[in-house]
Design an enzyme around this catalytic site. Structure first.
Site, PDB file in Angstrom:
ATOM      1  N   GLN A  16       0.889  -1.187  -0.028  1.00 50.81           N
ATOM      2  CA  GLN A  16       0.044   0.032   0.091  1.00 50.81           C
ATOM      3  C   GLN A  16       0.914   1.188   0.153  1.00 50.81           C
ATOM      4  O   GLN A  16       0.543   2.104  -0.774  1.00 50.81           O
ATOM      5  CB  GLN A  16      -0.870   0.011   1.133  1.00 50.81           C
ATOM      6  CG  GLN A  16      -1.805   1.380   1.323  1.00 50.81           C
ATOM      7  CD  GLN A  16      -2.585   1.079   2.615  1.00 50.81           C
ATOM      8  OE1 GLN A  16      -2.329   0.607   3.552  1.00 50.81           O
ATOM      9  NE2 GLN A  16      -3.522   2.145   2.635  1.00 50.81           N
ATOM     10  N   GLY A 150       2.986  -6.110   5.964  1.00 58.03           N
ATOM     11  CA  GLY A 150       3.137  -7.658   5.887  1.00 58.03           C
ATOM     12  C   GLY A 150       3.547  -7.427   4.263  1.00 58.03           C
ATOM     13  O   GLY A 150       4.350  -8.424   3.877  1.00 58.03           O
ATOM     14  N   THR A 151       2.891  -6.682   3.317  1.00 58.43           N
ATOM     15  CA  THR A 151       2.900  -6.997   1.999  1.00 58.43           C
ATOM     16  C   THR A 151       4.409  -6.421   1.590  1.00 58.43           C
ATOM     17  O   THR A 151       5.077  -7.173   0.962  1.00 58.43           O
ATOM     18  CB  THR A 151       1.858  -6.314   1.263  1.00 58.43           C
ATOM     19  OG1 THR A 151       0.623  -6.586   1.480  1.00 58.43           O
ATOM     20  CG2 THR A 151       2.011  -6.203  -0.513  1.00 58.43           C
ATOM     21  N   ASN A 211       8.337   8.157   7.933  1.00 60.55           N
ATOM     22  CA  ASN A 211       7.508   9.240   7.769  1.00 60.55           C
ATOM     23  C   ASN A 211       7.249  10.363   8.672  1.00 60.55           C
ATOM     24  O   ASN A 211       6.984  11.345   8.442  1.00 60.55           O
ATOM     25  CB  ASN A 211       6.272   8.100   8.078  1.00 60.55           C
ATOM     26  CG  ASN A 211       5.754   7.590   6.609  1.00 60.55           C
ATOM     27  OD1 ASN A 211       6.209   7.911   5.668  1.00 60.55           O
ATOM     28  ND2 ASN A 211       4.951   6.423   6.903  1.00 60.55           N
ATOM     29  N   ASN A 233       4.104  11.599   1.081  1.00 56.05           N
ATOM     30  CA  ASN A 233       4.232  10.724  -0.269  1.00 56.05           C
ATOM     31  C   ASN A 233       4.720  11.818  -1.466  1.00 56.05           C
ATOM     32  O   ASN A 233       5.670  11.456  -2.272  1.00 56.05           O
ATOM     33  CB  ASN A 233       2.976  10.117  -0.830  1.00 56.05           C
ATOM     34  CG  ASN A 233       2.744   8.801   0.045  1.00 56.05           C
ATOM     35  OD1 ASN A 233       3.473   8.512   0.672  1.00 56.05           O
ATOM     36  ND2 ASN A 233       1.256   8.688   0.570  1.00 56.05           N
ATOM     37  N   GLU A 259      27.048   4.379 -11.685  1.00 59.04           N
ATOM     38  CA  GLU A 259      28.174   5.247 -11.128  1.00 59.04           C
ATOM     39  C   GLU A 259      27.689   5.593  -9.717  1.00 59.04           C
ATOM     40  O   GLU A 259      28.445   5.632  -8.930  1.00 59.04           O
ATOM     41  CB  GLU A 259      28.302   6.433 -11.972  1.00 59.04           C
ATOM     42  CG  GLU A 259      28.998   5.861 -13.229  1.00 59.04           C
ATOM     43  CD  GLU A 259      29.083   7.063 -14.302  1.00 59.04           C
ATOM     44  OE1 GLU A 259      30.077   6.934 -15.155  1.00 59.04           O
ATOM     45  OE2 GLU A 259      28.197   7.974 -14.100  1.00 59.04           O
TER      46      GLU A 259
END
Length: 752
Positions: A16, A150-151, A211, A233, A259
């Site tokens: 997410q 978890g994802t 965050n 974001n 590089e």
């Protein structure tokens, strides 16, 4: 130079958080390259319109002329795919948006199970191969994820391992969001430590983001009305855009992903990087040196680090975008309208910071010279209306490999140990086919990584100490290192010393002052403790007022000179000239002495403008260190509060100075209490230095028999909490005064 010559880059967004960051990133990239929502391109609206550059690096062009992002989105929640299709119905390829109905339950092992048994990784690799078929010269991958869920933790790490096994020659850049100080789930430390362990050395560069730190950056902008994760974001999207700018647009050094990765991560264990963006705190900043200096400020980092000054950089990459400020009509003439920023200018600004020595905000490990790369992209950066960046023609980003990154690892490791010590929530991971051995191995691997950074820093410090201990006779101005007092060497030595002083004076006179105008002011509050400290402080401030020409002339005007803001705070006044208030705090247990000190002309403005900076009450110190420590803690608290308010008025605090004697009860006891309390406060400000000028009892000139007790107790306590201590005694000062002023006949008549 075309982007096709640089090579293409494929982005993969997992989970997410990764998909939300990816959505904002591609919104920004479409804006920079002039890609419309339907996939068509309006070259006139692109940031690099004057270059007419095809966006082949990040977009693939179909036979119908549509530009489609080289991106793959994957999440175990199908609503993420639906939201992307609703927001961008014609931009992304539908088969590159993968959504599954498989709840990972904030569990690392559930994500691993979905990646293997659910064949999520196989589906993603199939899309990666299709994307590679549309590339001519692929450089590598940018995989965005978070380690808290978890994802992102489970599927993301398994996918990165598979990418490394299948495409081991390609560069893998890994912007990863670490759990912040205020986690949304109790098991985030488990997921983070397990993901870090299973990830191993599958990435070339891991860019750690936080965050909470980014949210704090967004709060510094007054025009950001309602803060949420969307603002966070957007700032991460600007970071990814800056990372890929030298690949997407022509740059002066033409840095490629390979590089940058080779320079930033000399070994696989040193793959963790920190990032910063600027300008954020100073609007309308346009000078290269100021932008570079702000990039090194801890508050500009996209992760929470507090001890950056005490660590060392292994390597760093500085990327700047923009053309500089517009020239005035006087400057313009026949020259171009805009000043061109050059990579050489950035390198010179960085070298000046490195040459500052111990006070430099950019301290590299011994033997690393130069440890930085600087590149400039002439295409300006696109900004959203509500992002946290200041208005400026120049924007910069730093990616740094520093030993301070161990602080981020320690934060997660401590939370992991707090949970694992009581085996809290471990059963949930075991039910998801987890193994207890994985927890132990992950714990050992994280501890080994932290110890590696710690040993690396200790090695750097030992090497620096060895370099400082080496004799440098060839650089001694007098030819040899002679410890004989200067006054005893005769007129020849004095003449040589005067020549040295003149040469240094000429050096500073020839230095271009215009190069320093962009640097922030270094400010330093001073704390004067006790009768002796206040007496010396009066003489000190009187000397400063004379040196900076702050005394009014016959017409009531001032002509200040030098860097007045270092020690004085300019306060608006209704008079013809502004008032300059000393950045000082006075504290004493004798109100008579304290009042006499504030009536001195040098500190007269302090009592009138800052009465809270004069701290005192009648208390019998009894010339006893122990009595003051036991009874005067309230005065120490008031003093620290006054210093804290002075520090908040500073733009760039350099340190705090003490001035006190350790022979009496007030000077010894109060200075110890204040230094302890200030150290707890200043430890949160990595660049602050606690400095003290201490008068110690002199042999044969002791007024009270217990002065040695007070001095030993105070110095033993103070030396633990101070960074620098300068010691002096009245007998030595009397000797200096006798030599200079033969008319002074007794030590009691000396002026210190």
């Amino acid at each position: 130079m075309s982007s096709r010559a640089c090579g293409e880059c494929i982005s993969i967004h997992v989970g997410q958080a990764g998909c939300q960051i990816g959505s904002e990133t591609w919104r920004l990239l479409c804006q920079e390259h002039g890609i419309l929502p339907d996939g068509t391109r309006n070259a006139e609206r692109a940031s690099g319109a004057e270059i007419d550059l095809a966006p082949d690096t990040c977009f693939s062009e179909s036979f119908a002329g549509l530009h489609q992002p080289r991106a793959i989105f994957v999440d175990t929640d199908p609503t993420t795919r639906s939201e992307l299709l609703s927001q961008h119905p014609q931009l992304f390829l539908p088969q590159s948006l993968l959504g599954y109905k498989h709840d990972c339950k904030n569990n690392f092992f559930c994500g691993r199970e979905a990646a293997t048994e659910g064949k999520v990784t196989e589906d993603v690799l199939d899309q990666v191969r299709l994307a590679l078929d549309r590339c001519s010269y692929p450089q590598g991958f940018i995989v965005t994820q978070a380690f808290g869920g978890g994802t992102g933790a489970g599927i993301g790490t398994h996918l990165l391992q598979s990418l490394r096994d299948a495409f081991d020659k390609k560069v893998i850049c890994h912007p990863v969001v670490y759990p912040s100080m205020f986690p949304s789930s109790m098991v985030e430390p488990y997921n983070c430590v397990l993901a870090s362990f299973f990830l191993g050395e599958s990435t070339d560069v891991s860019l750690i983001l936080d965050n909470q730190a980014i949210y704090d950056i967004c709060e510094t902008k007054e025009d950001v009305s309602s803060l949420d994760l969307k603002n966070v974001n957007k700032l991460i999207a600007q970071c990814i855009s800056m990372c890929t700018a030298p690949v997407r647009f022509p740059s002066q050094l033409h840095l490629s992903m390979a590089e940058m990765a080779v320079h930033l991560a000399p070994t696989p264990k040193l793959r963790y990087q920190v990032a910063s963006l600027a300008p954020i705190r100073h609007p309308h900043a346009c000078a290269v040196a100021e932008t570079v200096r702000e990039l090194l400020h801890p508050k500009s980092l996209l992760c929470s680090l507090t001890h950056l000054q005490t660590n060392r950089y292994v390597s760093a990459v500085f990327l700047l975008r923009g053309k500089g400020a517009k020239r005035t009509e006087h400057e313009r003439g026949t020259q171009p309208e805009e000043k061109i920023v050059k990579a050489e200018d950035v390198a010179q600004s960085l070298q000046r910071l490195v040459d500052q020595g111990p006070s430099s905000p950019l301290k590299f490990a011994p033997g690393v010279s130069p440890g930085y790369k600087a590149d400039v992209v002439g295409v300006p950066m696109c900004r959203a209306a509500d992002d946290a960046l200041a208005q400026s023609p120049i924007f910069g980003m730093m990616m740094g490999n520093t030993t301070a990154v161990r602080e981020l690892l320690v934060q997660q490791f401590q939370k992991f140990l707090q949970l694992f010590f009581r085996r809290a929530y471990v059963w949930k991971f075991l039910e998801a086919n987890g193994d207890m051995d994985d927890f132990y191995e992950a714990k050992d691997a994280m501890e080994a990584q932290i110890n590696h950074y710690e040993e690396l820093l200790l090695g750097f410090v030992e090497e620096e100490n060895k370099q400082l201990e080496m004799p440098r006779l060839d650089r001694c101005p007098l030819g040899t290192l002679d410890h004989t007092p200067l006054l005893e060497r005769g007129p020849d030595a004095l003449a040589d010393a005067s020549k040295l002083c003149r040469s240094k004076h000429d050096l500073f006179e020839s230095y271009d002052d215009s190069e320093l105008t962009c640097l922030p002011t270094q400010l330093s509050p001073q704390t004067l403790v006790g009768k002796a400290g206040n007496g010396v402080g009066n003489a000190f401030w009187q000397k400063l007022r004379q040196e900076h020409k702050l005394d009014r002339d016959a017409e009531g005007r001032r002509d200040p000179s030098g860097y007045v803001d270092v020690f004085f705070d300019e306060v608006a006044s209704g008079k013809a000239a502004a008032e300059y208030v000393p950045r000082a705090v006075l504290v004493d247990t004798n109100m008579t002495d304290l009042t006499a000190a504030t009536q001195d002309p040098a500190l007269g403005d302090l009592l009138r403008r800052r009465p809270e900076n004069v701290v005192g009450r009648e208390a019998c110190s009894g010339n006893s260190y122990a009595q003051v420590v036991a009874e005067c803690s309230d005065l120490a608290s008031q003093c620290v509060e006054a210093v804290r308010k002075e520090v908040e008025k500073c733009n760039c605090i350099q340190g705090v100075q003490f001035c006190n004697a350790v022979s009496g009860g007030t000077g010894s006891g109060l200075s110890y209490l204040v230094s302890v309390a200030l150290r707890d406060y200043l430890d949160k400000r990595s660049s602050c230095v606690n400095q003290s000028f201490v008068l110690v009892p002199a042999p044969g000139m002791v007024d009270v028999v217990i002065e040695p007790y007070n001095a030993c107790l105070a110095l033993q306590g103070q030396l633990e909490y101070l960074d620098q201590v300068f010691l002096a005694d009245n007998r030595a000062l009397s000797g200096v005064e006798f030599t200079r002023e033969p008319s002074v006949r007794s030590p009691g008549q000396c002026q210190t």
